[in-house]
Design a protein around this motif. Sequence first.
Motif, PDB file in Angstrom:
ATOM      1  N   ASP A 125      16.346 -13.277  11.185  1.00  0.00           N
ATOM      2  CA  ASP A 125      16.438 -14.680  10.796  1.00  0.00           C
ATOM      3  C   ASP A 125      16.916 -14.694   9.349  1.00  0.00           C
ATOM      4  N   GLU A 126      17.373 -15.836   8.887  1.00  0.00           N
ATOM      5  CA  GLU A 126      18.059 -15.899   7.590  1.00  0.00           C
ATOM      6  C   GLU A 126      17.187 -15.524   6.403  1.00  0.00           C
ATOM      7  N   TYR A 127      15.852 -15.463   6.574  1.00  0.00           N
ATOM      8  CA  TYR A 127      14.972 -15.142   5.452  1.00  0.00           C
ATOM      9  C   TYR A 127      14.466 -13.707   5.473  1.00  0.00           C
ATOM     10  N   ARG A 128      14.825 -12.954   6.476  1.00  0.00           N
ATOM     11  CA  ARG A 128      14.360 -11.563   6.574  1.00  0.00           C
ATOM     12  C   ARG A 128      15.395 -10.632   5.962  1.00  0.00           C
ATOM     13  N   GLU A 129      14.874  -9.581   5.294  1.00  0.00           N
ATOM     14  CA  GLU A 129      15.767  -8.726   4.507  1.00  0.00           C
ATOM     15  C   GLU A 129      15.671  -7.244   4.824  1.00  0.00           C
ATOM     16  N   THR A 130      14.771  -6.823   5.724  1.00  0.00           N
ATOM     17  CA  THR A 130      14.569  -5.378   5.912  1.00  0.00           C
ATOM     18  C   THR A 130      14.672  -4.944   7.381  1.00  0.00           C
ATOM     19  N   PRO A 131      15.887  -4.905   7.927  1.00  0.00           N
ATOM     20  CA  PRO A 131      16.043  -4.467   9.318  1.00  0.00           C
ATOM     21  C   PRO A 131      15.839  -2.958   9.516  1.00  0.00           C
ATOM     22  N   ASN A 132      15.999  -2.182   8.458  1.00  0.00           N
ATOM     23  CA  ASN A 132      15.926  -0.724   8.561  1.00  0.00           C
ATOM     24  C   ASN A 132      14.493  -0.268   8.826  1.00  0.00           C
ATOM     25  N   ILE A 133      14.284   0.505   9.885  1.00  0.00           N
ATOM     26  CA  ILE A 133      12.931   0.926  10.265  1.00  0.00           C
ATOM     27  C   ILE A 133      12.289   1.803   9.191  1.00  0.00           C
ATOM     28  N   GLU A 134      13.063   2.626   8.517  1.00  0.00           N
ATOM     29  CA  GLU A 134      12.473   3.461   7.458  1.00  0.00           C
ATOM     30  C   GLU A 134      11.972   2.600   6.300  1.00  0.00           C
ATOM     31  N   THR A 135      12.714   1.564   5.970  1.00  0.00           N
ATOM     32  CA  THR A 135      12.270   0.634   4.923  1.00  0.00           C
ATOM     33  C   THR A 135      11.003  -0.091   5.373  1.00  0.00           C
ATOM     34  N   ARG A 136      10.968  -0.506   6.633  1.00  0.00           N
ATOM     35  CA  ARG A 136       9.796  -1.195   7.171  1.00  0.00           C
ATOM     36  C   ARG A 136       8.572  -0.274   7.137  1.00  0.00           C
ATOM     37  N   LYS A 137       8.764   0.999   7.461  1.00  0.00           N
ATOM     38  CA  LYS A 137       7.659   1.967   7.420  1.00  0.00           C
ATOM     39  C   LYS A 137       7.182   2.168   5.983  1.00  0.00           C
ATOM     40  N   GLN A 138       8.122   2.212   5.054  1.00  0.00           N
ATOM     41  CA  GLN A 138       7.783   2.348   3.631  1.00  0.00           C
ATOM     42  C   GLN A 138       6.944   1.141   3.176  1.00  0.00           C
ATOM     43  N   LEU A 139       7.356  -0.055   3.585  1.00  0.00           N
ATOM     44  CA  LEU A 139       6.599  -1.257   3.234  1.00  0.00           C
ATOM     45  C   LEU A 139       5.213  -1.230   3.869  1.00  0.00           C
ATOM     46  N   LEU A 140       5.120  -0.760   5.115  1.00  0.00           N
ATOM     47  CA  LEU A 140       3.821  -0.668   5.780  1.00  0.00           C
ATOM     48  C   LEU A 140       2.879   0.233   4.993  1.00  0.00           C
ATOM     49  N   GLU A 141       3.393   1.352   4.479  1.00  0.00           N
ATOM     50  CA  GLU A 141       2.561   2.250   3.664  1.00  0.00           C
ATOM     51  C   GLU A 141       2.098   1.553   2.389  1.00  0.00           C
ATOM     52  N   SER A 142       2.968   0.738   1.793  1.00  0.00           N
ATOM     53  CA  SER A 142       2.576  -0.031   0.603  1.00  0.00           C
ATOM     54  C   SER A 142       1.453  -1.011   0.941  1.00  0.00           C
ATOM     55  N   TYR A 143       1.546  -1.645   2.097  1.00  0.00           N
ATOM     56  CA  TYR A 143       0.488  -2.556   2.529  1.00  0.00           C
ATOM     57  C   TYR A 143      -0.824  -1.815   2.738  1.00  0.00           C
ATOM     58  N   LYS A 144      -0.767  -0.662   3.386  1.00  0.00           N
ATOM     59  CA  LYS A 144      -1.992   0.111   3.630  1.00  0.00           C
ATOM     60  C   LYS A 144      -2.693   0.415   2.315  1.00  0.00           C
ATOM     61  N   GLU A 145      -1.930   0.853   1.334  1.00  0.00           N
ATOM     62  CA  GLU A 145      -2.489   1.185   0.020  1.00  0.00           C
ATOM     63  C   GLU A 145      -3.070  -0.063  -0.653  1.00  0.00           C
ATOM     64  N   GLU A 146      -2.308  -1.154  -0.623  1.00  0.00           N
ATOM     65  CA  GLU A 146      -2.743  -2.402  -1.252  1.00  0.00           C
ATOM     66  C   GLU A 146      -4.014  -2.931  -0.598  1.00  0.00           C
ATOM     67  N   LEU A 147      -4.053  -2.937   0.722  1.00  0.00           N
ATOM     68  CA  LEU A 147      -5.221  -3.476   1.429  1.00  0.00           C
ATOM     69  C   LEU A 147      -6.449  -2.607   1.207  1.00  0.00           C
ATOM     70  N   LYS A 148      -6.247  -1.297   1.196  1.00  0.00           N
ATOM     71  CA  LYS A 148      -7.361  -0.379   0.940  1.00  0.00           C
ATOM     72  C   LYS A 148      -7.930  -0.636  -0.459  1.00  0.00           C
ATOM     73  N   ASN A 149      -7.057  -0.792  -1.434  1.00  0.00           N
ATOM     74  CA  ASN A 149      -7.490  -1.017  -2.813  1.00  0.00           C
ATOM     75  C   ASN A 149      -8.117  -2.392  -3.018  1.00  0.00           C
ATOM     76  N   THR A 150      -7.598  -3.410  -2.326  1.00  0.00           N
ATOM     77  CA  THR A 150      -8.060  -4.782  -2.542  1.00  0.00           C
ATOM     78  C   THR A 150      -9.275  -5.131  -1.687  1.00  0.00           C
ATOM     79  N   TYR A 151      -9.258  -4.740  -0.412  1.00  0.00           N
ATOM     80  CA  TYR A 151     -10.310  -5.168   0.519  1.00  0.00           C
ATOM     81  C   TYR A 151     -11.161  -4.018   1.047  1.00  0.00           C
ATOM     82  N   GLY A 152     -10.695  -2.808   0.880  1.00  0.00           N
ATOM     83  CA  GLY A 152     -11.432  -1.655   1.379  1.00  0.00           C
ATOM     84  C   GLY A 152     -11.193  -1.390   2.844  1.00  0.00           C
ATOM     85  N   VAL A 153     -11.400  -2.391   3.670  1.00  0.00           N
ATOM     86  CA  VAL A 153     -11.303  -2.229   5.116  1.00  0.00           C
ATOM     87  C   VAL A 153     -10.239  -3.165   5.669  1.00  0.00           C
ATOM     88  N   TYR A 154      -9.459  -2.658   6.591  1.00  0.00           N
ATOM     89  CA  TYR A 154      -8.500  -3.490   7.320  1.00  0.00           C
ATOM     90  C   TYR A 154      -8.323  -2.884   8.705  1.00  0.00           C
TER      91      TYR A 154
END
Length: 175
Positions: A125-154
Amino acid sequence: MHNSEVKKILITGPESTGKSTLAHQLAEWYDTLWVNEYARDYLEQLNRPYVQKDLVVIAKKQFEIQNINFELANRFLFCDTGLEVIKVWSEFKYQQCDSWILDHLDQQKFDAVFLMDVDLPWEYDEYRETPNIETRKQLLESYKEELKNTYGVYHLINGNMIERFEKMKDILHKL
């Protein structure tokens, strides 16, 4: 129902992982409210490409809408993203994040945090910017780290949309 009895649920993760659809479906299932991702509304009204300073405007409004809807929700409030999305994206795209976002991130309180996996096909869709699966996986790892640091559990939620919905309902049932 008084808002102290309302459970605030975060549905977060990279783009095109079913966050909005699931937030809406869960809100319908539980007959309550959901907060959509304000960024989309903001970008639809913007008559130019967004820049980094737009992210803090989006973050402030997302935070405000969450707080207003929390007062009105019934049993659960489902939040399609929160400030962590804007932090992860800002650091990914601009290598930095506005201090307002950083200062308010830990003020977001959630009773359950669902991180959507990138195992669904990316949809354009016109607002999405990351079709590349490797980029998406990289972002997922960033989320895992952020959520672990901010909330502990997810909870990492994967599978097709039906499987995701059922997994989330099972976890919510335990709340």
